[in-house]
Scaffold this active site. Structure first.
Site, PDB file in Angstrom:
ATOM      1  N   ASP A   1      12.711  -5.000  -7.629  1.00  0.00           N
ATOM      2  CA  ASP A   1      13.205  -6.289  -7.130  1.00  0.00           C
ATOM      3  C   ASP A   1      13.382  -6.238  -5.606  1.00  0.00           C
ATOM      4  O   ASP A   1      13.108  -7.215  -4.908  1.00  0.00           O
ATOM      5  CB  ASP A   1      14.567  -6.636  -7.761  1.00  0.00           C
ATOM      6  CG  ASP A   1      14.406  -7.247  -9.160  1.00  0.00           C
ATOM      7  OD1 ASP A   1      13.257  -7.532  -9.561  1.00  0.00           O
ATOM      8  OD2 ASP A   1      15.435  -7.428  -9.846  1.00  0.00           O
TER       9      ASP A   1
ATOM     10  N   GLN B   1     -17.502 -28.741  10.659  1.00  0.00           N
ATOM     11  CA  GLN B   1     -16.306 -29.124   9.917  1.00  0.00           C
ATOM     12  C   GLN B   1     -16.035 -28.202   8.722  1.00  0.00           C
ATOM     13  O   GLN B   1     -14.881 -27.918   8.395  1.00  0.00           O
ATOM     14  CB  GLN B   1     -16.430 -30.578   9.443  1.00  0.00           C
ATOM     15  CG  GLN B   1     -15.097 -31.169   9.074  1.00  0.00           C
ATOM     16  CD  GLN B   1     -15.221 -32.618   8.633  1.00  0.00           C
ATOM     17  OE1 GLN B   1     -16.064 -32.969   7.815  1.00  0.00           O
ATOM     18  NE2 GLN B   1     -14.398 -33.465   9.211  1.00  0.00           N
TER      19      GLN B   1
ATOM     20  N   GLU C   1       3.052  -2.584  -7.995  1.00  0.00           N
ATOM     21  CA  GLU C   1       4.438  -3.066  -8.099  1.00  0.00           C
ATOM     22  C   GLU C   1       4.539  -4.282  -9.030  1.00  0.00           C
ATOM     23  O   GLU C   1       5.300  -5.211  -8.791  1.00  0.00           O
ATOM     24  CB  GLU C   1       5.044  -3.333  -6.707  1.00  0.00           C
ATOM     25  CG  GLU C   1       5.116  -2.034  -5.914  1.00  0.00           C
ATOM     26  CD  GLU C   1       6.104  -2.057  -4.770  1.00  0.00           C
ATOM     27  OE1 GLU C   1       7.116  -2.771  -4.848  1.00  0.00           O
ATOM     28  OE2 GLU C   1       5.856  -1.336  -3.802  1.00  0.00           O
TER      29      GLU C   1
HETATM   30  C1  LIG Z   1      -3.476   2.235  -5.579  1.00  0.00           C
HETATM   31  C2  LIG Z   1      -2.344   2.220  -6.535  1.00  0.00           C
HETATM   32  C3  LIG Z   1      -1.103   2.710  -6.160  1.00  0.00           C
HETATM   33  C4  LIG Z   1      -0.039   2.726  -7.060  1.00  0.00           C
HETATM   34  N1  LIG Z   1       1.160   3.284  -6.695  1.00  0.00           N
HETATM   35  C5  LIG Z   1       2.137   3.434  -7.630  1.00  0.00           C
HETATM   36  C6  LIG Z   1       3.339   4.137  -7.317  1.00  0.00           C
HETATM   37  O1  LIG Z   1       3.550   4.584  -6.178  1.00  0.00           O
HETATM   38  N2  LIG Z   1       4.255   4.330  -8.295  1.00  0.00           N
HETATM   39  C7  LIG Z   1       4.070   3.857  -9.565  1.00  0.00           C
HETATM   40  O2  LIG Z   1       4.899   4.070 -10.401  1.00  0.00           O
HETATM   41  N3  LIG Z   1       2.942   3.163  -9.871  1.00  0.00           N
HETATM   42  C8  LIG Z   1       1.969   2.955  -8.946  1.00  0.00           C
HETATM   43  N4  LIG Z   1       0.815   2.280  -9.267  1.00  0.00           N
HETATM   44  C9  LIG Z   1       0.674   1.710 -10.607  1.00  0.00           C
HETATM   45  C10 LIG Z   1       0.745   0.192 -10.620  1.00  0.00           C
HETATM   46  O3  LIG Z   1       2.058  -0.247 -10.473  1.00  0.00           O
HETATM   47  C11 LIG Z   1       0.088  -0.266 -11.903  1.00  0.00           C
HETATM   48  O4  LIG Z   1      -1.304  -0.106 -11.726  1.00  0.00           O
HETATM   49  C12 LIG Z   1       0.419  -1.674 -12.281  1.00  0.00           C
HETATM   50  O5  LIG Z   1       1.739  -1.784 -12.685  1.00  0.00           O
HETATM   51  C13 LIG Z   1      -0.494  -2.228 -13.384  1.00  0.00           C
HETATM   52  O6  LIG Z   1      -0.611  -1.348 -14.438  1.00  0.00           O
HETATM   53  P1  LIG Z   1      -2.074  -0.926 -14.986  1.00  0.00           P
HETATM   54  O7  LIG Z   1      -2.898  -0.613 -13.809  1.00  0.00           O
HETATM   55  O8  LIG Z   1      -1.894   0.118 -15.989  1.00  0.00           O
HETATM   56  O9  LIG Z   1      -2.665  -2.222 -15.623  1.00  0.00           O
HETATM   57  P2  LIG Z   1      -2.458  -2.732 -17.143  1.00  0.00           P
HETATM   58  O10 LIG Z   1      -1.024  -2.804 -17.434  1.00  0.00           O
HETATM   59  O11 LIG Z   1      -3.348  -1.954 -18.042  1.00  0.00           O
HETATM   60  O12 LIG Z   1      -2.996  -4.208 -16.993  1.00  0.00           O
HETATM   61  C14 LIG Z   1      -4.387  -4.560 -17.070  1.00  0.00           C
HETATM   62  C15 LIG Z   1      -4.483  -6.071 -16.954  1.00  0.00           C
HETATM   63  O13 LIG Z   1      -3.769  -6.685 -18.039  1.00  0.00           O
HETATM   64  C16 LIG Z   1      -2.816  -7.592 -17.575  1.00  0.00           C
HETATM   65  N5  LIG Z   1      -1.657  -7.565 -18.443  1.00  0.00           N
HETATM   66  C17 LIG Z   1      -1.022  -6.480 -18.968  1.00  0.00           C
HETATM   67  N6  LIG Z   1       0.008  -6.866 -19.723  1.00  0.00           N
HETATM   68  C18 LIG Z   1       0.049  -8.212 -19.677  1.00  0.00           C
HETATM   69  C19 LIG Z   1       0.883  -9.207 -20.250  1.00  0.00           C
HETATM   70  N7  LIG Z   1       1.911  -8.882 -21.023  1.00  0.00           N
HETATM   71  N8  LIG Z   1       0.624 -10.503 -19.978  1.00  0.00           N
HETATM   72  C20 LIG Z   1      -0.421 -10.865 -19.190  1.00  0.00           C
HETATM   73  N9  LIG Z   1      -1.254  -9.965 -18.621  1.00  0.00           N
HETATM   74  C21 LIG Z   1      -1.007  -8.651 -18.847  1.00  0.00           C
HETATM   75  C22 LIG Z   1      -2.491  -7.107 -16.169  1.00  0.00           C
HETATM   76  O14 LIG Z   1      -1.985  -8.151 -15.370  1.00  0.00           O
HETATM   77  C23 LIG Z   1      -3.840  -6.622 -15.695  1.00  0.00           C
HETATM   78  O15 LIG Z   1      -4.568  -7.709 -15.219  1.00  0.00           O
HETATM   79  C24 LIG Z   1      -0.239   2.225  -8.367  1.00  0.00           C
HETATM   80  C25 LIG Z   1      -1.466   1.709  -8.726  1.00  0.00           C
HETATM   81  C26 LIG Z   1      -2.527   1.712  -7.850  1.00  0.00           C
HETATM   82  C27 LIG Z   1      -3.834   1.170  -8.296  1.00  0.00           C
END
Ligand SMILES: Cc1cc2nc3c(=O)[nH]c(=O)nc-3n(C[C@H](O)[C@H](O)[C@H](O)COP(=O)(O)OP(=O)(O)OC[C@H]3O[C@@H](n4cnc5c(N)ncnc54)[C@H](O)[C@@H]3O)c2cc1C
Ligand SMILES: Cc1cc2nc3c(=O)[nH]c(=O)nc-3n(C[C@H](O)[C@H](O)[C@H](O)COP(=O)(O)OP(=O)(O)OC[C@H]3O[C@@H](n4cnc5c(N)ncnc54)[C@H](O)[C@@H]3O)c2cc1C
Lengths: 260, 385
Positions: B239, B278, B363
């Site tokens: 948050d 434009q 995040e």
């Molecule tokens: C470059 C990078 C740096 C990062 N750094 C950190 C860090 O420092 N610390 C840390 O803890 N994490 C970190 N992360 C993790 C990041 O927070 C996650 O990638 C993020 O929360 C999404 O999770 P996921 O990638 O597993 O996607 P998933 O959860 O697998 O989601 C895949 C897709 O499904 C959608 N989705 C999933 N559930 C739902 C739902 N209930 N309703 C609608 N849509 C949904 C998502 O929006 C997304 O489009 C990092 C990620 C990256 C790529």
């Protein structure tokens, strides 16, 4: 260890335009900056403070506006700042400037003195070494590296045209520094906040107990008769025509002068 | 537009901008190309006191808040999101200590963090727990005066470069979301190593790395808050930090916008600068509107957070979602304005567009943000009856 850094506020030459009629700098409205070489001098002093017990005082001779430059130095980490300002100093040449500053330095006390190698508005590189002479202490100009430092001995590199010298000197000593010495830091936020409210110590000729006749214009042996841009002696040729023709012509000329 | 920043806030902005322009812009393409962590830039940021912005003065920081953090992040992001991610992730990792740390924990860690001597990372995500953070499988089992951590965290920003890690692990799987706890783990703790370093589309100066815990013993004094509070720690942290991701979207949009306008003024086609068409004018005007709207939202939410408001979940989710969607849109359109040149690595905009994409993902993805916003709206509307 007491370190004094001598700095100068100069017009930002990147912003200065030349008056085409008089060939002189048009300084009006041009922002003032700390002479770029002096930033390296400040950095050197502040870096020493980080590794040994030392205080850094910044000293400038200039008009009241030079206070801005002093505050910037404090923001970079200097402990205190001294402004040497007096109408009596007006019109000083390098001799009178060095004499005046050395008077202030005697008053302030010092172990190490750092200066930039030269100021970008005058480019003489004379004031630093001249101060050392007035103070009767050793100096090393064009310092590009500090190899080692203690309270009594400093070993530095002096940049030369064809390499460098390694010079060991006793303290007190004056150094003028070149860009290669270090990368000046940015002012820190805490430094900037401190600089805003810092007391700037102000000194006049009376405070440093120098005779007015030895100062300013009357203390300056240099007489400026005329300022002019050096005449361009080299011949210039501008080729015309199609690019291919110009290249052929250039090729011929270079061949004729045996460049290729 | 004037956002009525105080003299100090302007000082922060000018300093961050100077660092961005003088130290980041000249090397950003190379850092991207070489996928190199910007250690030298981190040192400059540390020396400028920017790591201490939001750390209370008693721990050597400047005691500022969300507005100041957003200002610094916006300026760094205008130059390079890889650099600003490395900087902002440090805040993300620090918030758990700021919000839930004991005096001893704060005294131990915050001074080095404020001085930029130690970088911080935040480890929540795992291979099977992204959006669904409650699915984490890393465990922390109490054993005498220690907890023993086992499991692997994935995609952790600043992983391997940071000295301090705030880690969420399950202390009681049976309790589900109430069974997680947060820990401070220091680099070098036996059993804590680094796994795969990711190869990414963008923010390639930022390092993203696996954290591997193999019977890693952490003293019980390192727990943040109480056992079982892990997800509260994580959610309150996010948050606070999410607004910073919004500020990244704002900054990268501003950077790309400026490049596009400069280009459009000088690029001649059909014997005229393309900015006289434009179609281009309207794209530029839309970008300007979107950026200003994002900025207005970011700084009003930041001020709301700094007012000490209790429930900041919805506004911070809104600011993050809007400003990062704008970041993606504006970088894409800026590239379009620049035509083929925009697509080339000779110009910075293709990198900005690649970089911007992450902001809609990390995040909390923007889909998840919208879920959160609407869940809050449903609650608000049901209270209204
Ligand atoms: C470059 C990078 C740096 C990062 N750094 C950190 C860090 O420092 N610390 C840390 O803890 N994490 C970190 N992360 C993790 C990041 O927070 C996650 O990638 C993020 O929360 C999404 O999770 P996921 O990638 O597993 O996607 P998933 O959860 O697998 O989601 C895949 C897709 O499904 C959608 N989705 C999933 N559930 C739902 C739902 N209930 N309703 C609608 N849509 C949904 C998502 O929006 C997304 O489009 C990092 C990620 C990256 C790529
Ligand atoms: C990877 C790549 C491969 C390519 N391969 C080839 C190839 O094999 N052969 C080849 O011949 N070319 C090739 N091109 C060139 C490509 O076709 C041009 O990039 C394209 O036509 C756009 O021209 P431009 O990049 O000069 O953009 P510009 O013409 O400078 O346009 C810049 C912007 O102004 C807009 N604009 C321009 N004029 C107007 C107008 N009158 N009204 C409204 N908007 C306007 C454009 O839409 C664009 O958004 C390639 C380009 C790339 C990037």
């Amino acid at each position: 260890m007491k370190i004094v850094v001598c700095i100068k506020q100069v017009p930002d030459t990147a912003e200065v335009k030349i008056n085409p009629q008089t060939n002189t700098l048009m300084r009006d409205g041009v922002p003032s900056i700390i002479n770029p070489y002096d930033l390296h001098a400040i950095e050197a002093a502040v870096a020493i403070k980080e590794v040994m017990d030392a205080t850094v005082t910044v000293l400038t001779m200039g008009p009241p506006q030079a206070e801005v430059a002093l505050r910037e130095s404090i923001a970079m980490g200097a402990d205190e700042a001294v402004l040497l300002s007096d109408r009596a100093f007006a019109g000083s040449d390098t001799w009178a400037t060095a004499y005046t500053l050395s008077g202030a330095l005697k008053k302030l006390g010092f172990d190490l003195i750092f200066c930039g190698k030269q100021a970008i508005d005058g480019d003489t590189a004379q004031v630093g070494p001249a101060m050392a002479e007035f103070l009767d202490i050793p100096h090393v100009a064009y310092v590009s590296k500090i190899n080692s430092i203690s309270d009594t001995v400093v070993e530095v590199r002096r940049m030369m045209d064809d390499g460098y010298d390694v010079v060991e000197t006793s303290v007190p000593v004056l150094f003028t520094v070149v860009r290669e010495l270090n990368q000046p830091r940015f002012a820190s936020l805490k430094g900037k906040m401190r600089a805003k409210n810092a007391q700037i110590r102000k000194l006049t000729h009376a405070d440093i107990e120098l005779d007015e006749k030895d100062l300013g214009l009357s203390g300056s042996p240099t007489q400026v008769k005329n300022i002019f841009a050096p005449e361009m002696k080299k011949e210039r040729v501008v080729f015309e025509g199609k690019p291919e023709e110009q290249v052929t012509e250039l090729h011929n000329v270079l061949k004729s002068v045996k460049c290729i | 537009m004037d956002y009525f920043f105080t003299e100090e806030q302007i000082m922060i902005r000018d300093l961050a901008r100077q660092i961005a322009e003088e130290r980041v812009v000249p090397v950003r393409a190379e850092l991207d190309e070489k996928e190199e962590f910007p250690r030298d830039i981190m040192k400059v940021i540390a020396q400028a006191d920017l790591f201490g912005l939001f750390v209370p003065e008693q721990y050597g920081g400047l005691g500022k808040g969300a507005v100041e953090l957003c200002i610094a992040v916006e300026e760094l992001s205008r130059a390079c999101l890889g650099v600003s991610t490395s900087y902002a992730a440090n805040a993300l990792g620090t918030f758990p200590i700021l919000l839930f740390g004991t005096d001893t924990q704060k005294n131990t860690y915050l001074p080095d963090i404020a001085a930029g001597k130690k970088l911080v990372a935040f480890g929540l995500t795992e291979a099977n727990a992204g959006s669904d953070a409650a699915g984490i499988q890393t465990t922390a089992v109490k054993d005498g005066d220690d907890y023993i951590l086992n499991g692997t965290k994935q995609w952790i920003t600043n992983g391997s470069e940071a000295e301090i890690y705030t880690i969420i692990a399950m202390t009681d799987k049976a309790k589900g979301a109430r069974g997680a706890s947060a820990f401070i783990v220091e680099k070098g703790t036996p059993g804590f190593t680094f796994g795969k370093k990711e190869k990414k589309m963008g923010i390639r100066a930022s390092v993203t790395c696996e954290l591997v815990f193999d019977n890693c013993r952490v003293p019980k004094e390192n727990i943040l808050g109480k056992e079982g509070m892990g997800f509260i720690v994580a959610m309150k942290t996010l948050d606070q930090s999410r607004i910073g991701v919004g500020a990244q979207g704002l900054g990268v949009a501003q950077g790309a916008f400026e490049e596009a306008v400069k280009f459009a003024k000088t690029r001649i086609q059909f014997e005229k600068p393309i900015i006289s068409f434009q179609a281009i004018q309207h794209m530029i005007a839309d970008m300007a509107i979107e950026i200003e709207a994002a900025r207005a939202l970011i700084y009003s939410v930041a001020r709301f957070i700094d007012s000490g408001a209790k429930d900041i979940t919805k506004p911070s989710a809104m600011a993050k979602t809007f400003a990062t969607d704008i970041g993606m849109k504006v970088t894409t359109n800026a590239l379009q304005v620049m035509g083929g040149s925009g697509y080339m690595r000779d110009y910075p905009v293709e990198k900005m567009m690649r970089d911007a994409k992450i902001l809609q993902i990390y995040e909390g993805t923007n889909q998840i943000q919208r879920n959160v916003i609407c869940q809050n709206l449903i609650k608000e509307f049901s209270r209204m009856k």
